[in-house]
Write an enzyme that holds these catalytic residues in place. Sequence first.
Site, PDB file in Angstrom:
ATOM      1  N   LYS A  96       2.415 -15.957 -63.117  1.00  0.00           N
ATOM      2  CA  LYS A  96       1.499 -16.662 -62.209  1.00  0.00           C
ATOM      3  C   LYS A  96       0.049 -16.450 -62.649  1.00  0.00           C
ATOM      4  O   LYS A  96      -0.745 -17.401 -62.677  1.00  0.00           O
ATOM      5  CB  LYS A  96       1.710 -16.179 -60.772  1.00  0.00           C
ATOM      6  CG  LYS A  96       3.007 -16.659 -60.139  1.00  0.00           C
ATOM      7  CD  LYS A  96       3.149 -16.224 -58.698  1.00  0.00           C
ATOM      8  CE  LYS A  96       3.321 -14.740 -58.549  1.00  0.00           C
ATOM      9  NZ  LYS A  96       3.669 -14.325 -57.171  1.00  0.00           N
ATOM     10  N   GLY A 122       1.105  -3.796 -61.567  1.00  0.00           N
ATOM     11  CA  GLY A 122       0.113  -3.935 -62.632  1.00  0.00           C
ATOM     12  C   GLY A 122       0.310  -5.156 -63.500  1.00  0.00           C
ATOM     13  O   GLY A 122      -0.222  -5.237 -64.614  1.00  0.00           O
ATOM     14  N   TRP A 166     -13.119  -4.500 -73.193  1.00  0.00           N
ATOM     15  CA  TRP A 166     -12.569  -4.684 -71.847  1.00  0.00           C
ATOM     16  C   TRP A 166     -12.358  -3.345 -71.142  1.00  0.00           C
ATOM     17  O   TRP A 166     -11.729  -2.440 -71.684  1.00  0.00           O
ATOM     18  CB  TRP A 166     -11.251  -5.454 -71.933  1.00  0.00           C
ATOM     19  CG  TRP A 166     -10.551  -5.651 -70.605  1.00  0.00           C
ATOM     20  CD1 TRP A 166     -11.131  -5.920 -69.405  1.00  0.00           C
ATOM     21  CD2 TRP A 166      -9.140  -5.607 -70.372  1.00  0.00           C
ATOM     22  NE1 TRP A 166     -10.171  -6.053 -68.422  1.00  0.00           N
ATOM     23  CE2 TRP A 166      -8.939  -5.860 -68.994  1.00  0.00           C
ATOM     24  CE3 TRP A 166      -8.028  -5.377 -71.183  1.00  0.00           C
ATOM     25  CZ2 TRP A 166      -7.660  -5.892 -68.423  1.00  0.00           C
ATOM     26  CZ3 TRP A 166      -6.762  -5.418 -70.618  1.00  0.00           C
ATOM     27  CH2 TRP A 166      -6.587  -5.674 -69.243  1.00  0.00           C
ATOM     28  N   ASP A 182      -4.020  -9.053 -55.032  1.00  0.00           N
ATOM     29  CA  ASP A 182      -2.658  -9.589 -54.947  1.00  0.00           C
ATOM     30  C   ASP A 182      -1.881  -8.923 -53.816  1.00  0.00           C
ATOM     31  O   ASP A 182      -0.676  -8.734 -53.901  1.00  0.00           O
ATOM     32  CB  ASP A 182      -1.938  -9.361 -56.281  1.00  0.00           C
ATOM     33  CG  ASP A 182      -0.711 -10.248 -56.438  1.00  0.00           C
ATOM     34  OD1 ASP A 182      -0.719 -11.361 -55.894  1.00  0.00           O
ATOM     35  OD2 ASP A 182       0.251  -9.816 -57.099  1.00  0.00           O
ATOM     36  N   LYS A 209      -4.626 -13.690 -53.424  1.00  0.00           N
ATOM     37  CA  LYS A 209      -3.360 -14.230 -52.922  1.00  0.00           C
ATOM     38  C   LYS A 209      -3.434 -14.368 -51.411  1.00  0.00           C
ATOM     39  O   LYS A 209      -3.790 -13.428 -50.709  1.00  0.00           O
ATOM     40  CB  LYS A 209      -2.187 -13.328 -53.288  1.00  0.00           C
ATOM     41  CG  LYS A 209      -0.858 -13.839 -52.721  1.00  0.00           C
ATOM     42  CD  LYS A 209       0.351 -13.189 -53.361  1.00  0.00           C
ATOM     43  CE  LYS A 209       0.551 -11.774 -52.881  1.00  0.00           C
ATOM     44  NZ  LYS A 209       1.791 -11.188 -53.435  1.00  0.00           N
TER      45      LYS A 209
END
Length: 741
Positions: free
Chosen positions: A99, A130, A149, A217, A257
């Site tokens: 997703k 994760g 990152w 999420d 979400k």
Amino acid sequence: MSSYDPLPEIERLFIKQYEYSKQPDWCLPGASELLSCEHEEFSLLLSLKESLNEVKNRLSDKKLDDWHRHTSFTNKAGRVVPEVRRQANAELCTQAWCKFHEIVCTYPLLPDHALWDSELNTVHLCEAPGAFIASLNHYLKTQNVLCDWSWVANTLNPYHEANDGLMMIVDDRLIANTLPWWYFGPDNTGDIMRRDYLSGLQMFISNMSSVHLVTADGSFDCQGNPGEQEALVYPLHYCEVVTCLETLSPGGSFVLKMFTLFQHSSVNLMYLLNCCFQEVHVIKPGTSKSGNSEVYVVCLHYIGKNSIKDHLTIMTANFGMEIGCKSLFPRRFLPPSFLESHQQCCTFFYEHQTQTILENIELFAHMGAEDKSRLNLLRESAVCYYMDKFQVKYNPRKSWLVKKPLVGCRFNSRWVGTSNRRSDTFNERKQLETLTWEEKVAHGYFNSWINDHVTGNVGRGCLLRRSSCYLKSEGWYLLQGQRLRRIQSSSFCDSELLNAFNETIEGCIEGKKNVSGALFCSSCCLQSAEDVASEFLEMVENGHGILVSGANSVFDVLSRRQLASNFLESFPPNSPISLLHDGDPAYQQHLISLLLCSIQRLQIGDSLLLPVLSAFTRFTAGVVYVLYHCFQTICFSCPVGHLAAGADAVLLCCGYHPLPSSVIQHLQEVKRLVDELLTSSSPNQVLEFIPMEELLNGPFLEFLWDLNSAVIQHSLHLIGLHENQKSLSKTAPITQEAGHT
């Protein structure tokens, strides 16, 4: 079927997207208007909610496992996850992974290309296990995004014993191997809905010059009341949004979400996001099961927290579950153009969801060969479409976040799938909630665990051999937090088994039943002091000393046999069976004292017998971990008779090897802090003194799972036996044996 073209249907599956048409008059009211009035619902949106719930109610008589198998087959994107895992070598590849990959390939979540040669900082809320992080890593590596990152993640701490095991994700493969990147807050729970978590997070990420992306999420189990999922989860969504607005840098992106967006709480939250971001999109990813209410809100180009400073002050002061009772904005401040756009959004996703549910119901009643053939063709086509459209490429293991796992995890193949899986319907589950504990016992609710109880000595064969690695205390720390009120989860046993045990204890407490004495059960083969002494002597090396701690009856047996042994007298706290188990600070004080006293007395090659309640907590697991490193072999005996007060099992430790002085100093510091917190009546207790990464060692972890499983199953067996036989008490005497269940 030869003329059937699946492509149009697959394309529709992957374009369920809506963009709000932002207007100039969409702006926040003054900060003083926030949370100033009661909520008002929107009749049109409530009618959509009622209609959707009517459709969902048609599922109430369906067996959960049968319906799940059916919808897994009818899920057109059902083969995407395993194929991505196989073809792309994707790390932690789950539905969430796929997703997020859809979302990051559909919207410009990351900074412009000009920034990609510098740094990328992301924060991931409610992230367990994760998959978003693993998916983003895969995207960066396979799309050749060259950047430095850094990421930080949050979730309910899967290792905190006070967290409800049913509220957490069991899979900790990534968490266990990346713990330094996870922030669980000042109280170590990881609960994002506590105000001090927000301030602590800002300090934890203070080394990040900016935060470019925040994802959230979060959700929790709403199976008990699925029709009110939106209202139940709203306080969590509120805290996620406020945390994002406090954390994200100007120009950054946010992925949240949500579920249905019908109620005033969601309407206000969506208006807030539209006022704080230049663009707001809602997407139902193709890899999200079409019949559920899940959607993702994608917000681009944040205006920055300085623009809403006063609003944030009020919103951060109102963290918590009670936020659902208040309206974020008075209704009069919501422009008609926004309400119209929002209603279009809700109607769009409502129609897609209801259509899917109705199709699934029809196919559940009657699915012919042609239907199966069509679905198989769609599922195959969805894989090809997904791989091509979202440019899924192979990622070598060397580019994974966890290239070589350093520790084990509780996602243990020996235990996954062994717990009691629910196969009832929603209606049956709701009926079960009305039963008392005694009625559940009578209906056999706990039988799946009681019947697993192994006759004889369940500890036999569970042997832990001394670790070959040298025990080093560098980097060890003392972690303290708010005192535990009950043990709701444990990394060292099955969560459903522990829940059944806790429910049984609660039933006994509420029914004022005495469970301090266990019924005699011939199938349990309760071990006497003679039995334990004999087993212990089979393990002990000749010529070495034996130290018996607390179990004076075993010491008496050894003394009668004229064997050299020493007795370490101990008096554990005299507490009845409780939901704290081995988490009682007084018991932990007793245990660390016993450990240190034993170490002072033991000589090389000596053996130790140590009674224990259980090893549910990180603290007790730490004690056993130290024993693991200083004895050649350890096993346990359970069930046992009345060997020692407050003991459900005994550890038999043979072949002592002295500990390094630095480890002993660390243990002394643990005892000092435990004593200090107890004597000062502090609200805190020591939660952890051995790093969790070390406690999640494979053989050691399996040993603790076996130990705790034996303790729980034996206790459930005896308490359940007591309930099943009490009806016979009027006609036949009940034989009891003294001891602690």
